[in-house]
Design a protein around this motif. Structure first.
Motif, mmCIF file in Angstrom:
data_model
loop_
_atom_site.group_PDB
_atom_site.id
_atom_site.type_symbol
_atom_site.label_atom_id
_atom_site.label_comp_id
_atom_site.label_asym_id
_atom_site.label_seq_id
_atom_site.Cartn_x
_atom_site.Cartn_y
_atom_site.Cartn_z
ATOM 1 N N ASN A 246 -3.357 -4.699 -4.829
ATOM 2 C CA ASN A 246 -2.124 -4.874 -4.902
ATOM 3 C C ASN A 246 -1.302 -4.143 -4.035
ATOM 4 O O ASN A 246 -0.448 -3.333 -4.373
ATOM 5 C CB ASN A 246 -1.575 -4.937 -6.193
ATOM 6 N N ASN A 284 -5.578 -0.213 -9.240
ATOM 7 C CA ASN A 284 -4.464 -0.983 -9.131
ATOM 8 C C ASN A 284 -3.372 -0.140 -8.306
ATOM 9 O O ASN A 284 -2.898 0.816 -9.402
ATOM 10 C CB ASN A 284 -4.186 -1.644 -10.339
ATOM 11 N N GLU A 286 -0.315 -0.743 -8.164
ATOM 12 C CA GLU A 286 1.054 -0.929 -9.068
ATOM 13 C C GLU A 286 0.778 0.309 -10.349
ATOM 14 O O GLU A 286 2.047 0.395 -10.723
ATOM 15 C CB GLU A 286 1.037 -2.244 -9.665
ATOM 16 N N THR A 289 2.949 5.853 -10.125
ATOM 17 C CA THR A 289 4.266 6.621 -10.552
ATOM 18 C C THR A 289 4.581 7.749 -9.818
ATOM 19 O O THR A 289 3.645 8.331 -9.087
ATOM 20 C CB THR A 289 4.647 6.582 -11.912
#
Length: 328
Positions: A246, A284, A286, A289
């Motif tokens: 991703n 991943n 995604e 942060t």
């Protein structure tokens, strides 16, 4: 001197073996017998156990475990009461007039008294029953499949274990009988099997344990086969690359480290054929942060024959670059 007379473990002194003592015992016995015979014509009340037989079961129904005795207080002459109390009395009960409430069938004490009054001799009076209501279970014959669960206590030789699973054949058996009993059965268990230091395939005929309360049911099989494939197990390690999924097109990423170790466990015959390309480890994008640059790893691909897999580390650090080349 007279020697004593032995009766069992008791000794009767010679001085009371004859004479007045023996005469007293004789007349006492005769008196008791005469009193008993005189009293027999009198009426008495006592509790007796009647032994019922049944007929008149409603059509398409089966009588399941009916009461085998009916206790009642009977008033009758001594001789007749004595015979009924100590030798029992068979009586016939007609169930064609059974009462019903929801799924329960029963006869009231009044129903029983009316039937028994017509059966018992005229000089026998029924005072009361031990229970005000006599309940009956009625069912219909059905066939139902019941699951069989093996009970095993198995230990294996070093590095050996079951390859896939222990199975029972057949896994279910047909049980035939009244629905009120068959429907209570959800599971049956095999006799316990104890095996030690197993290093080869398991295949055994074993009995199904039938609980005592279900002995009157019919079972298609009372024996089943338990079996399991047993293999020698081992471990093997592979070094595989870490893939990031991703990732946006305008980003490029790099992980630290770029590779991890996969420790897998399986049957020796299976892991001997494995290659690093059989595994894929991913993280991943995604999950990133502003405060998290450490991504957890997961094994997203591995052979079905592998029973257990571990990674040498749980996550990796990640470096992200924009398409212009700025690191983030």
């Amino acid at each position: 001197m007279h020697s004593p007379v032995k009766i069992g473990k008791w000794k009767i002194p010679a001085n009371i073996r004859g004479g007045k003592a023996s005469q007293f015992v004789f007349f006492f016995f005769v008196s008791c017998l005469l009193w008993f015979l005189i009293k027999l014509p009198n009426r008495y009340t006592s509790t007796v156990s009647l032994k019922p037989s049944y007929s008149g079961v409603p059509k398409n129904k089966l009588l399941v475990n009916p009461p085998r005795t009916i206790k009642a207080d009977i008033n009758a002459k001594g001789m007749r009461l004595l015979g009924m109390k100590y030798f029992g009395r068979e009586v016939h009960i007609d169930l064609s007039g059974l009462r019903k409430k929801e799924d329960r069938f029963y006869l009231l004490a009044g129903d029983l008294k009316k039937q028994l009054t017509n059966i018992l001799p005229e000089d026998v009076e029924i005072r009361q029953f031990a229970s005000d209501t006599l309940f009956f279970s009625l069912g219909e014959n059905i066939i139902r499949k019941v699951k069989i669960v093996p009970r095993t206590d198995i230990t294996f030789a070093r590095d050996y274990r079951i390859y896939d699973s222990l199975t029972v054949s057949p896994p279910e058996i047909n049980v035939f009988g009244p629905d009120v009993e068959v429907n209570k059965l959800d599971t049956l268990y095999t006799s316990r099997v104890t095996l030690k230091d197993v290093n080869e395939d398991i295949r055994m005929n074993i009995a199904v344990e039938i609980p005592q309360q279900y002995k009157n049911l019919e079972f298609k099989n009372k024996k089943v086969v338990i079996k399991a494939r047993v293999e020698r197990f081992s471990e093997k390690k592979f070094t595989v690359p870490v893939f990031v999924i991703n990732v946006p097109e305008e980003k490029s990423v790099k992980t630290f480290p770029s590779e991890v170790e996969v420790i897998c466990e399986g049957a020796l015959k299976d892991i001997s054929r494995l290659r690093p390309s059989d595994f894929r480890v991913t993280c991943n994008f995604e999950a990133i942060t502003d405060s998290v640059k450490y991504l957890p790893l997961q094994v997203s691909k591995m052979p079905e024959t592998i029973k257990k897999v571990e990674l040498s580390r749980h996550g990796v650090e990640i470096l992200v670059k924009n398409s212009e080349g700025d690191a983030r």
